[in-house]
Scaffold this motif. Structure first.
Motif, mmCIF file in Angstrom:
data_model
loop_
_atom_site.group_PDB
_atom_site.id
_atom_site.type_symbol
_atom_site.label_atom_id
_atom_site.label_comp_id
_atom_site.label_asym_id
_atom_site.label_seq_id
_atom_site.Cartn_x
_atom_site.Cartn_y
_atom_site.Cartn_z
ATOM 1 N N ARG A 1 0.833 -1.241 0.173
ATOM 2 C CA ARG A 1 -0.040 0.160 0.058
ATOM 3 C C ARG A 1 0.695 1.248 -0.064
ATOM 4 N NH1 ARG A 1 -3.002 -3.643 2.608
ATOM 5 N NH2 ARG A 1 -5.508 -3.810 2.167
ATOM 6 N N SER A 2 2.064 1.310 0.761
ATOM 7 C CA SER A 2 2.670 2.407 0.980
ATOM 8 C C SER A 2 3.466 2.656 -0.469
ATOM 9 C CB SER A 2 3.836 2.218 1.891
ATOM 10 O OG SER A 2 2.992 2.204 3.256
ATOM 11 N N ALA A 3 3.884 1.498 -1.191
ATOM 12 C CA ALA A 3 4.855 1.573 -2.415
ATOM 13 C C ALA A 3 4.140 1.910 -3.495
ATOM 14 C CB ALA A 3 5.523 0.201 -2.300
ATOM 15 N N THR A 4 2.847 1.306 -3.844
ATOM 16 C CA THR A 4 2.392 1.255 -5.060
ATOM 17 C C THR A 4 0.861 1.583 -4.861
ATOM 18 O OG1 THR A 4 1.841 -1.096 -5.367
ATOM 19 C CG2 THR A 4 3.888 -0.270 -6.155
ATOM 20 N N GLY A 5 0.330 1.712 -3.769
ATOM 21 C CA GLY A 5 -1.313 1.882 -3.631
ATOM 22 C C GLY A 5 -2.023 0.692 -3.921
ATOM 23 N N GLY A 6 -1.284 -0.413 -3.916
ATOM 24 C CA GLY A 6 -2.148 -1.659 -4.163
ATOM 25 C C GLY A 6 -2.281 -2.494 -2.866
ATOM 26 N N GLU A 7 -3.239 -3.338 -2.912
ATOM 27 C CA GLU A 7 -3.337 -4.244 -1.786
ATOM 28 C C GLU A 7 -2.434 -5.376 -1.747
ATOM 29 O OE1 GLU A 7 -7.415 -5.884 -1.399
ATOM 30 O OE2 GLU A 7 -8.289 -3.777 -1.493
ATOM 31 N N MET A 8 -2.082 -5.991 -2.876
ATOM 32 C CA MET A 8 -1.096 -7.045 -3.079
ATOM 33 C C MET A 8 -0.301 -6.904 -4.243
ATOM 34 S SD MET A 8 0.359 -9.446 -1.180
ATOM 35 C CE MET A 8 -0.755 -9.632 -0.020
ATOM 36 N N THR A 9 0.951 -7.268 -4.354
ATOM 37 C CA THR A 9 1.594 -7.131 -5.656
ATOM 38 C C THR A 9 1.105 -8.613 -6.512
ATOM 39 O OG1 THR A 9 3.365 -8.264 -4.784
ATOM 40 C CG2 THR A 9 3.503 -6.133 -4.918
ATOM 41 N N GLN A 10 1.319 -8.379 -7.816
ATOM 42 C CA GLN A 10 1.149 -9.540 -8.608
ATOM 43 C C GLN A 10 1.792 -10.882 -8.184
ATOM 44 O OE1 GLN A 10 -1.404 -8.992 -11.034
ATOM 45 N NE2 GLN A 10 -1.540 -6.887 -10.276
ATOM 46 N N TYR A 11 3.226 -10.502 -7.917
ATOM 47 C CA TYR A 11 3.749 -11.923 -7.482
ATOM 48 C C TYR A 11 4.319 -11.644 -6.093
ATOM 49 C CZ TYR A 11 3.243 -12.747 -12.550
ATOM 50 O OH TYR A 11 2.698 -12.890 -13.749
ATOM 51 N N THR A 12 4.284 -12.602 -5.154
ATOM 52 C CA THR A 12 4.560 -12.527 -3.964
ATOM 53 C C THR A 12 5.241 -13.893 -3.774
ATOM 54 O OG1 THR A 12 3.210 -10.890 -2.969
ATOM 55 C CG2 THR A 12 4.494 -12.334 -1.313
ATOM 56 N N THR A 13 6.548 -14.493 -3.799
ATOM 57 C CA THR A 13 7.054 -15.564 -3.907
ATOM 58 C C THR A 13 8.249 -15.843 -2.613
ATOM 59 O OG1 THR A 13 7.011 -15.635 -6.378
ATOM 60 C CG2 THR A 13 8.259 -17.286 -5.499
ATOM 61 N N PHE A 14 7.780 -17.245 -2.051
ATOM 62 C CA PHE A 14 8.592 -17.541 -1.240
ATOM 63 C C PHE A 14 9.687 -18.619 -1.526
ATOM 64 C CE2 PHE A 14 5.161 -15.299 1.184
ATOM 65 C CZ PHE A 14 6.002 -14.971 2.263
ATOM 66 N N HIS A 15 10.914 -18.414 -1.712
ATOM 67 C CA HIS A 15 11.913 -19.556 -2.073
ATOM 68 C C HIS A 15 12.492 -20.230 -0.907
ATOM 69 C CE1 HIS A 15 11.963 -17.597 -6.125
ATOM 70 N NE2 HIS A 15 11.600 -16.549 -5.337
ATOM 71 N N CYS A 16 12.277 -21.457 -0.642
ATOM 72 C CA CYS A 16 12.703 -22.175 0.416
ATOM 73 C C CYS A 16 13.764 -23.326 -0.010
ATOM 74 C CB CYS A 16 11.533 -23.016 1.050
ATOM 75 S SG CYS A 16 12.163 -23.360 2.813
ATOM 76 N N GLY A 17 14.993 -23.123 -0.374
ATOM 77 C CA GLY A 17 16.100 -23.997 -0.670
ATOM 78 C C GLY A 17 16.002 -24.482 -2.111
ATOM 79 N N PRO A 18 16.921 -25.110 -2.671
ATOM 80 C CA PRO A 18 17.076 -25.430 -3.715
ATOM 81 C C PRO A 18 16.012 -26.677 -4.399
ATOM 82 C CG PRO A 18 18.779 -26.587 -3.013
ATOM 83 C CD PRO A 18 18.105 -25.722 -2.259
ATOM 84 N N LYS A 19 15.818 -26.771 -5.800
ATOM 85 C CA LYS A 19 14.988 -27.948 -6.397
ATOM 86 C C LYS A 19 15.330 -29.211 -5.605
ATOM 87 C CE LYS A 19 14.415 -30.305 -10.782
ATOM 88 N NZ LYS A 19 14.553 -30.216 -12.240
ATOM 89 N N ARG A 20 14.056 -29.993 -5.174
ATOM 90 C CA ARG A 20 14.154 -31.182 -4.569
ATOM 91 C C ARG A 20 13.683 -32.279 -5.628
ATOM 92 N NH1 ARG A 20 12.245 -27.073 -1.430
ATOM 93 N NH2 ARG A 20 13.023 -27.205 0.857
ATOM 94 N N PRO A 21 14.238 -33.604 -5.188
ATOM 95 C CA PRO A 21 13.686 -34.806 -6.004
ATOM 96 C C PRO A 21 12.201 -34.610 -6.138
ATOM 97 C CG PRO A 21 15.310 -35.323 -4.454
ATOM 98 C CD PRO A 21 14.865 -33.923 -4.034
ATOM 99 N N GLY A 22 11.892 -34.642 -7.542
ATOM 100 C CA GLY A 22 10.515 -34.722 -7.787
ATOM 101 C C GLY A 22 9.756 -33.424 -8.163
ATOM 102 N N ASP A 23 10.491 -32.399 -7.983
ATOM 103 C CA ASP A 23 10.278 -30.927 -8.342
ATOM 104 C C ASP A 23 10.227 -30.935 -9.803
ATOM 105 O OD1 ASP A 23 9.665 -30.322 -5.644
ATOM 106 O OD2 ASP A 23 11.638 -28.932 -5.527
ATOM 107 N N ALA A 24 9.124 -30.015 -10.425
ATOM 108 C CA ALA A 24 9.132 -29.711 -12.010
ATOM 109 C C ALA A 24 10.220 -29.006 -12.475
ATOM 110 C CB ALA A 24 7.980 -29.291 -12.267
#
Length: 475
Positions: free
Chosen positions: A261-284
């Motif tokens: 809201r303070s940065a762009t006046g929106g409620e949420m950005t288009q992309y909010t992504t949490f990265h937790c470690g590298p690719k695991r077995p079975g990940d696409a």
């Protein structure tokens, strides 16, 4: 990373910015829109003050227990498969990132927008190592084509007009855009960057938040470029300041409500992504390696001094959008990585007070930055602290010290002060024309760019006494 020794003095940069009419047009377009959107967003969010109090409390809690949360984050990030690196300063951070890239034999690196990367001088370090760097944020892509630094922490190319961007794309894109309208230029940038996303060996991002209880990093964008930067390459490197920690994902979302809201006046950005470690077995998809570089670079020093509250900053840019100085001169005039009020506090930390003394003095102390800060940072108080330190260290020019000494003599002698005020107010009227003063001896630095209102002819105290007399007579 300081470039203060190679830059023109602040006053020369400010004069050049004030003389650039196109710059003023570009700044007004963006900051005016940002201010209006923020106001609309807050009017639809009556819980803002409560959310701001909670955000301030979260940041203060983390700052008070930073060692605990750093250890917890490191432990959980390693458990997720990431490798954690510690950098005491900008030089060490640059060395870590370039070493990872060189050991991976990386020839092409894509980078999502990160002010921390700019702070540590990462673009120059990659170039010196012979590694091709491609900025993937649209605004960062524009300033990379222009060979410039960001002028705003949210809109890095806000100093550029649409017409100027069209010129850059005509020369920098192959083929050039089909037309100069925004849609055509965005399509041209997408076409230009697509192959870079898919061909990069390493992707580098920043982090808006570091989540201690999961070891995850969080990125916030509106273009999806961060996801294309962090997912296809085989190695993902995150560079983040140690103050970006939050205890949990729930705390991250509490701060996201304030940030967006303070940065762009929106409620949420288009992309909010949490990265937790590298690719695991079975990940696409996902990177094979994830490296997190935690950067101090003066932040630990701030924990122990009067600038501790600045560590609350969530990099929303609201203080810049509402700053009367920034809106006149733009970001490049500040000369450091971070412009505006927050930059005037941070640049002396990063570059030293000797190189950045002018920045705290450029503030008018109107307080708008503190009013809009979503985590309640008392920016005017911190700027006054830099002024006080500059005075104590004897960094003020002799003329300034002499002038303040004279003022102090007058201010501690009420009768003499009132006499000088009466003479000064009446004298100023002699320079006025049509209610304004366009030129004033010894004040050319002020009147070169703005007019002063012509005084009423009486001091405030004289007017106040007259008002009291009228009020008493009316009883």
């Amino acid at each position: 990373m300081s470039h203060a020794t190679t830059r023109a003095p602040f006053k020369a940069r400010a004069d050049a910015a004030l003389a650039d009419r196109t710059l003023k047009l570009a700044i007004d377009r963006t900051t005016g829109t940002a201010e209006a959107k923020r106001a609309a967003a807050l009017s639809a969010f009556p819980e803002f003050e409560a959310a701001r109090a909670r955000g301030k409390a979260i940041k203060d809690h983390v700052i008070a227990h930073l060692d605990h949360y750093l250890e917890e984050f490191e432990r959980n990030a390693i458990a997720s498969g990431a490798r954690v690196h510690w950098a005491a300063d900008d030089a060490e951070a640059r060395a870590i990132v370039t070493r990872i890239c060189l050991e991976a034999d990386a020839r092409l690196v894509t980078r999502a927008k990160s002010m921390l990367g700019e702070e540590i001088g990462l673009p120059h370090a990659l170039a010196d190592a012979g590694i091709e760097r491609v900025e993937t944020d649209l605004a960062e892509h524009i300033i990379q084509l222009a060979g410039e630094a960001p002028s705003h922490i949210i809109w890095p190319a806000m100093h550029r007009t649409r017409e100027q961007v069209a010129d850059l794309f005509r020369t920098g894109h192959h083929p050039p855009p089909a037309a100069e309208d925004p849609a055509s230029m965005v399509q041209s940038a997408r076409r230009e960057l697509r192959a870079k996303f898919l061909g990069a060996d390493v992707g580098i991002s920043g982090a808006n938040f570091l989540v201690a209880d999961t070891g995850a990093t969080c990125t916030v964008t509106n273009e999806g470029n961060a996801e294309l930067t962090t997912t296809p390459p085989r190695i993902h490197i995150v560079t983040a300041g140690i103050e970006k920690l939050v205890p949990s994902t729930a705390h991250a979302f509490a701060l996201l409500r304030l940030l967006v809201r303070s940065a762009t006046g929106g409620e949420m950005t288009q992309y909010t992504t949490f990265h937790c470690g590298p690719k695991r077995p079975g990940d696409a998809d996902g990177p094979e390696e994830m490296h997190i570089v935690l950067v101090d670079n003066g932040r630990s020093r701030m924990l122990a001094d009067e600038f501790r509250a600045m560590l609350r900053c969530i990099r929303c840019g609201a203080c810049m959008n509402h700053c009367v100085v920034y809106r006149q001169i733009g970001g490049h005039a500040y000369g450091g990585t971070y412009p505006g009020p927050m930059g005037a506090v941070l640049t002396p930390v990063l570059d030293g007070l000797a190189a950045a003394r002018d920045l705290p003095h450029a503030c008018t102390m109107n307080g708008r930055c503190a009013e809009v800060c979503p985590v309640g940072i008392p920016l005017p108080t911190l700027l006054r602290a830099w002024r006080a330190r500059s005075w104590r260290e004897g960094r003020e020019p002799g003329a300034v010290r002499a002038g303040l000494s004279l003022w102090a003599r007058l201010a501690t002698r009420p009768r003499l002060y009132r006499l000088a005020s009466r003479i000064g107010v009446r004298g100023l009227r002699l320079f006025g024309r049509g209610g304004w003063i366009a030129r004033l001896p010894l004040a050319g630095g002020w009147t070169a760019h703005r007019d002063l209102p012509r005084p009423e002819g009486r001091t405030f105290m004289e007017q106040y006494r007259a008002w009291q007399a009228r009020k008493g007579a009316g009883r």
